[in-house]
Motif scaffolding. Structure first.
Motif, short mmCIF file in Angstrom:
data_model
loop_
_atom_site.label_atom_id
_atom_site.label_comp_id
_atom_site.label_asym_id
_atom_site.label_seq_id
_atom_site.Cartn_x
_atom_site.Cartn_y
_atom_site.Cartn_z
N ASP A 14 0.90 -1.38 0.08
CA ASP A 14 0.16 -0.10 -0.03
C ASP A 14 0.99 1.10 0.17
N VAL A 15 1.75 1.37 0.80
CA VAL A 15 2.73 2.38 0.92
C VAL A 15 3.39 2.68 -0.49
N LEU A 16 3.76 1.48 -1.13
CA LEU A 16 4.41 1.65 -2.38
C LEU A 16 3.61 2.32 -3.50
N THR A 17 2.20 1.73 -3.31
CA THR A 17 1.24 2.24 -4.34
C THR A 17 0.95 3.83 -4.28
N MET A 18 0.94 4.38 -2.78
CA MET A 18 0.65 5.43 -2.51
C MET A 18 1.94 6.23 -2.98
N ARG A 19 3.07 5.99 -2.63
CA ARG A 19 4.13 6.76 -3.33
C ARG A 19 4.15 6.97 -4.82
N THR A 20 3.68 5.69 -5.39
CA THR A 20 3.56 6.12 -6.85
C THR A 20 2.80 7.07 -7.42
N GLU A 21 1.72 6.98 -6.56
CA GLU A 21 0.46 7.86 -7.00
C GLU A 21 0.98 9.22 -6.63
N ASN A 22 1.79 9.47 -5.51
CA ASN A 22 2.14 10.93 -5.14
C ASN A 22 2.98 11.11 -6.19
N LEU A 23 4.05 10.59 -6.72
CA LEU A 23 5.02 10.74 -7.71
C LEU A 23 4.30 11.32 -9.00
N LYS A 24 3.02 10.37 -9.48
CA LYS A 24 2.38 10.90 -10.72
C LYS A 24 1.90 12.04 -10.22
N VAL A 25 1.28 12.43 -9.03
CA VAL A 25 0.55 13.89 -8.97
C VAL A 25 1.65 14.93 -9.16
#
Lengths: 339, 201
Positions: free
Chosen positions: A157-168
């Protein structure tokens, strides 16, 4: 049974004492109690190995639990870091290091739990330990596995959140970089000596040409003076924003070309889809055609039958007349006989 | 999306502050009041000169001025300036400037280098260009192509929708025809049955 027990009975008290001392040193007391129980229960040769097994099992289990706890703490830290990232202040290196460390930990813990499970199974199969021990060990292994699984899920979950943040952030950065051309011109506006500001101040919102011509000449002169006064700053700023402007121009052209190319691709795929659909529907048309032919054949056959029927009906009248004739003759004979 | 003015100027790359010389001028001030038109034209001339002076050679510039964007392109001392509104896409603006510059060089060759004073002769091409390029698609082929492709895509979407409808209709036709063939088969059997059973009579 009895003889075996009596033959296997040996006095190993001093061994037992040494083992219990060792247990007391290395393990917490409840495990020593369990070890004592199991050793007491078995008696004879199996006691030492079972105790060793149990202590080994418990040592490993406690190590694994400790490791899982540590990993979840690190994971919490990583989650905090990942949430904290902003566009500019991105602790990418730390995050990556932490991610790598956590991944290593998780894989190590995974293998350790697998080993523990194997050990537990082998112990349960080889030794005659009490059912309580087996259930206890299986429960412990299951518990550890569950905790490890939840930790892994949190990690994901943390990794997905981080990738989403990066995308934003990437999107926001693109927004910013797309508007640098505007911002490149805005500093122009700001540097453009307060020529605009002076016009704005002198004529408020409508463009300066809304003023009548009496104001225009002093306006122009003021503007000229202002523009002369800050050419140097403008020059510098212009040079600074020159390259981004050229780049953005070229980039926009390149982007437009890309868009055109991708649109053409899409069109191609749409055409292909269209062709597929039409060919599929062609099959349907063929089926309809076959059905209609069947119907035609059936109807023609039915029509032939009915024609034959008609013929038979119309030709059988002779027979019918003959039959009726015979019937009437019999009737007559009956009538004659009766009456 | 409109162009208000197009100017061709000759820019000296010397930084001694001599103002650029206007070589051609085309303006569309029809949306200003009658009395403001002269002022507007003067203003455009002035702003155009200033922007052209500030544009270093072989560079493109865009300046935001109130609700207008002024785009300028300087190539070897020949500078083309265009006044467009905010909606006009920047890329198309520069392609307009490119075209005007190429046309000017084709028409006048290098004779503009010798001009020292503002020329007041209208250049018909510039006026035509002003009206033609009000639609950014005219100048920028990419934009035109993109627009046409989008239209084609819409048309294709509609086509696919109608093909799907056709598929549905064909489906219903298939069903009806199979029903029809079943009914005709029953009819045939009935006819055969009635034929066989009444031979006695």
């Amino acid at each position: 049974m009895k003889s075996v027990q009596s033959s296997s009975y040996r006095d190993r008290t001093h061994e037992f004492l040494s083992i219990s001392e060792r247990l007391r040193k290395s393990l917490p007391p409840p495990n020593a109690v369990v070890g004592v129980n199991s050793s007491g229960g078995v008696g004879g040769g199996g006691s030492r190995s079972s105790v060793a097994f149990q202590s080994e099992f418990n040592k490993r289990a406690s190590k694994i639990g400790y490791g899982i706890h540590h990993t979840s703490q690190k994971l919490a830290k990583l989650a905090k870091l990942a949430k904290r990232t902003s566009v500019f202040d991105d602790p990418t290196k730390e995050i990556q290091e932490l991610t790598a460390v956590i991944k290593q930990d998780i894989t190590a813990l995974n293998s350790a739990v697998v080993d523990l499970q194997l050990l537990c199974n082998s112990q349960n199969e080889s030794e005659n330990v009490s059912s309580d021990t087996t259930t206890h060990s299986t429960t412990v292994v299951d518990n550890l596995k569950n905790r490890l699984m939840s930790t892994t899920k949190e990690f994901k979950d943390v990794l997905t959140m981080r990738t989403e943040n990066l995308k934003v952030h990437e999107n926001r950065r693109q927004l910013f970089s797309a508007t640098t051309s505007k911002e490149a011109s805005n500093p122009f506006v700001r540097q453009r000596p307060l020529a605009n500001k002076s016009t704005a101040s002198s004529s408020n919102s409508p463009p300066p040409w809304a003023n009548d011509s009496s104001n225009s000449s002093p306006l122009f002169q003021r503007k000229q003076a202002d523009t002369e006064s800050q050419p140097l700053i403008q020059q510098q700023n212009q040079q600074q924003q020159m390259v981004p402007l050229q780049d953005s121009y070229m980039q926009s052209r390149a982007e437009a070309l890309h868009n055109v190319e991708s649109t053409i691709h899409e069109l191609g795929s749409i055409f292909t889809q269209l062709a597929t659909m039409v060919s599929q529907q062609g099959e349907l048309a063929i089926r309809i055609d076959e059905n209609m032919e069947d119907t035609l054949a059936n109807v023609e056959g039915a029509q032939g039958q009915l024609m034959r029927y008609l013929n038979s009906i119309s030709s059988n009248r002779w027979l019918m007349i003959k039959i009726f004739f015979v019937l009437i003759v019999f009737l007559m004979i009956f009538l004659f006989f009766v009456a | 999306m409109k162009i208000t003015a197009l100017l061709v100027l000759k820019c000296d790359s010397r930084s001694d502050g001599s103002d650029p010389v206007i070589l051609a001028n085309a303006t569309d001030v029809s949306h200003f009041g009658y009395f403001q038109r002269v002022t507007v034209k003067q203003f455009i001339v002035f702003v155009g000169r200033t922007v052209a002076k500030r544009t270093p050679p072989d560079q493109r510039h865009s300046v935001q001025h109130e609700e207008y964007k002024v785009h300028s392109y300087n190539r070897n001392g020949l500078c083309v300036v265009g006044f467009m509104d905010d909606h006009y896409p920047v890329r198309s603006a520069f392609s307009v400037l490119n075209k005007v510059m190429d046309e000017y060089q084709k028409c006048f060759g290098d004779s503009w280098r010798t001009i020292q004073a503002d020329s007041t002769q209208p250049w018909p091409y510039l006026n035509d260009a002003l009206t033609k390029f009000q639609d950014p698609g005219e100048a920028d082929k990419l934009l035109k192509i993109q627009r046409e492709l989008d239209e084609t895509k819409i048309i294709l979407h509609k086509t696919i929708d109608s093909v799907l409808e056709r598929g549905e209709k064909l489906d219903s036709l298939v069903e009806k025809s199979s029903d029809l063939s079943a009914a005709s088969q029953m009819f045939y059997k009935q006819a055969k049955k009635t034929n066989q059973c009444c031979t006695i009579l």
